[in-house]
Design a protein around this motif. Structure first.
Motif, PDB file in Angstrom:
ATOM      1  N   UNK A 326      58.467 -41.570   2.829  1.00 15.79           N
ATOM      2  CA  UNK A 326      57.081 -41.809   2.428  1.00 15.79           C
ATOM      3  C   UNK A 326      56.872 -41.202   1.052  1.00 15.79           C
ATOM      4  N   UNK A 327      55.995 -41.829   0.288  1.00 13.12           N
ATOM      5  CA  UNK A 327      55.600 -41.290  -1.024  1.00 13.12           C
ATOM      6  C   UNK A 327      54.129 -41.641  -1.155  1.00 13.12           C
ATOM      7  N   UNK A 328      53.314 -40.760  -0.606  1.00 15.57           N
ATOM      8  CA  UNK A 328      51.891 -41.090  -0.484  1.00 15.57           C
ATOM      9  C   UNK A 328      51.097 -40.581  -1.674  1.00 15.57           C
ATOM     10  N   UNK A 329      50.106 -41.353  -2.094  1.00 16.16           N
ATOM     11  CA  UNK A 329      49.241 -40.864  -3.166  1.00 16.16           C
ATOM     12  C   UNK A 329      48.296 -39.785  -2.638  1.00 16.16           C
ATOM     13  N   UNK A 330      47.714 -38.985  -3.531  1.00 16.75           N
ATOM     14  CA  UNK A 330      46.745 -37.986  -3.051  1.00 16.75           C
ATOM     15  C   UNK A 330      45.479 -38.677  -2.538  1.00 16.75           C
ATOM     16  N   UNK A 331      44.669 -37.935  -1.811  1.00 20.58           N
ATOM     17  CA  UNK A 331      43.388 -38.505  -1.347  1.00 20.58           C
ATOM     18  C   UNK A 331      42.248 -37.646  -1.872  1.00 20.58           C
TER      19      UNK A 331
END
Ligand code: GLV
Ligand code: MN
Ligand code: MN
Length: 412
Positions: A326-331
């Motif tokens: 996974x390489x998730x963007x910040x929220x």
């Protein structure tokens, strides 16, 4: 309306939940869909039933316990967190958000609150990546951040598929039905221990999270050449572990090279095959976690890692296969939800610090389908993912009170 939190009872429930563990106390190990996890879930459901909440479970095991509002068709106000725990963890991570969420509902029921919007407590499946190598499994699926196809391809360390494991745990429905519509929740609030030192350093009991850092994790398979530890001379070796060691140190250097304290990188899993003192390692599996609150810096580290792998492949004559899990963007939290938390703190005269979360949470994915904010509770010395993780009953009580007050406001 006066909100009274029964901190003693809440603390007792947290301790009771900690007794469902595969590690001796004070450590807590509770891996998703283990017997222990299922027993813990049964305990939580029993508490929710006693509070007259309407319980629903989806196909991946997310549990929803709803206090119906007077206008049940309106988007609900959600709250909750997770109860799974990484190996040898403490008793507060996630659990404070589930049992604290339930206590917030109890407190509002006792105070005679009549919600217009339903208030729903959620216990998410597998926030921790321990079993299926991907964190926030339940919230990813329900927010549409993980495709059903990818979920079906997930396997645990013993090679068992998610479908098999969940079916054995009694969750047999279709994963296609897990996703929630975008108007299901109006707002989602997660109560959680800070897991870092900032609140304690500032002597402030409660934080409100304005943004959640961007996590990425990778699995790396390094294939070298095994052999006899006595007879294969050093120049002839293709030692998979030494390649892994070099990559790990280069990863540390890359994270430090950004010059930002927010960049962090960890090799948390290193499985060496065949694992014999007199055998040269032929194969190594690494699991790597890289995070930053800045996406550019996080991705800079991932690129540096990629370059290092190329160099190590050539120099050591090994093969490296990397899979980005996974390489998730910040929220970002939503302004209105953050303001609601701050207003609750002001009315309760509880000091509150706006802050970012360097740990990830199910709220990272809930932010894809609804407005979110998180309430953080001060913890001792910033310690988490360790048996000596600790937050005081008083601080947990204050965080729960802030949550209850905010839920009361948002559900009207
Ligand atoms: C959550 O457990 C995280 O690793 O941030
Ligand atoms: Mn955790
Ligand atoms: Mn957590």
């Amino acid at each position: 309306m006066e909100i009274r939190i029964n901190s003693e009872q809440l603390y007792g429930e947290l301790e009771k939940l900690a007794s469902f563990s595969d590690a001796p106390p004070p450590a807590v190990t509770r891996i998703v869909f283990s017997k222990t996890d299922l027993a813990a879930r049964a305990y939580i459901k029993e508490l929710c039933r006693a509070a007259d909440l309407v319980i629903r479970e989806d196909a991946v095991g997310n549990m929803f316990a709803r206090w119906p509002g007077s206008e049940p068709g309106l988007p609900a106000i959600g709250t909750g967190s997770h109860t799974d725990a990484i190996p040898h963890a403490g008793l507060f991570d996630g659990t404070v958000g589930v049992l604290g969420g339930l206590e917030a509902i109890h407190a509002l029921q006792r105070a005679g609150h009549k919600p217009r919007r339903s208030i729903e407590l959620v216990m998410f499946t597998s926030e921790e990546p321990t079993r299926f190598s991907i964190g926030c499994l339940g919230s990813r699926l329900l927010s549409g951040s993980l495709t059903v196809e990818r979920a079906r391809s997930l396997k645990d360390r013993d090679g068992r598929s998610l479908d098999d494991v969940r079916a054995a745990a009694g969750f047999t429905g279709s994963l296609d039905d897990v996703i929630l519509p975008r108007d299901y929740y109006d707002t989602f609030l997660e109560l959680h221990v800070e897991q870092g030192p900032v609140l304690e350093q500032r002597n402030i009991p409660v934080g409100v999270v304005t943004a959640i850092a961007a996590p990425a994790s990778l699995r790396m398979q390094i294939e070298g050449e095994g052999g006899h530890a006595g007879t294969v001379l050093m120049p002839q070796r293709h030692d998979a572990f030494l390649a892994a060691a070099e990559i790990s140190l280069a990863l540390e250097a890359a994270a430090k090279s950004t010059g930002a304290t927010d960049t962090v990188a960890t090799v948390g899993v290193c499985d060496v095959f065949p694992g014999a003192v007199n055998g040269i390692p032929s194969r190594v599996k690494l699991e790597i976690d890289v995070r930053d609150i800045d996406l550019g810096r996080r991705d800079f580290v991932l690129q540096a890692l990629h370059r290092t792998c190329g160099e190590v492949t050539k120099q050591r004559g090994v093969q490296i296969r990397t899979e980005i899990l996974n390489a998730d963007p910040p929220a970002q939290s939503s302004r209105s939800a953050v303001d609601a938390v701050i207003q609750a703190c002001t009315e309760l005269e509880i000091q509150c610090l706006p802050m970012v979360s360097r740990a990830y949470h199910d709220s990272l994915f809930m932010s894809r389908i609804t407005q979110i904010a998180m309430v953080f509770v001060r913890c001792r010395a910033g310690v988490s993912h360790r048996p000596d993780e600790y937050s005081s009953p008083e601080d947990i009580g204050l965080g729960t009170k802030v949550l209850a007050k905010t839920l009361a406001r948002l559900s009207l």
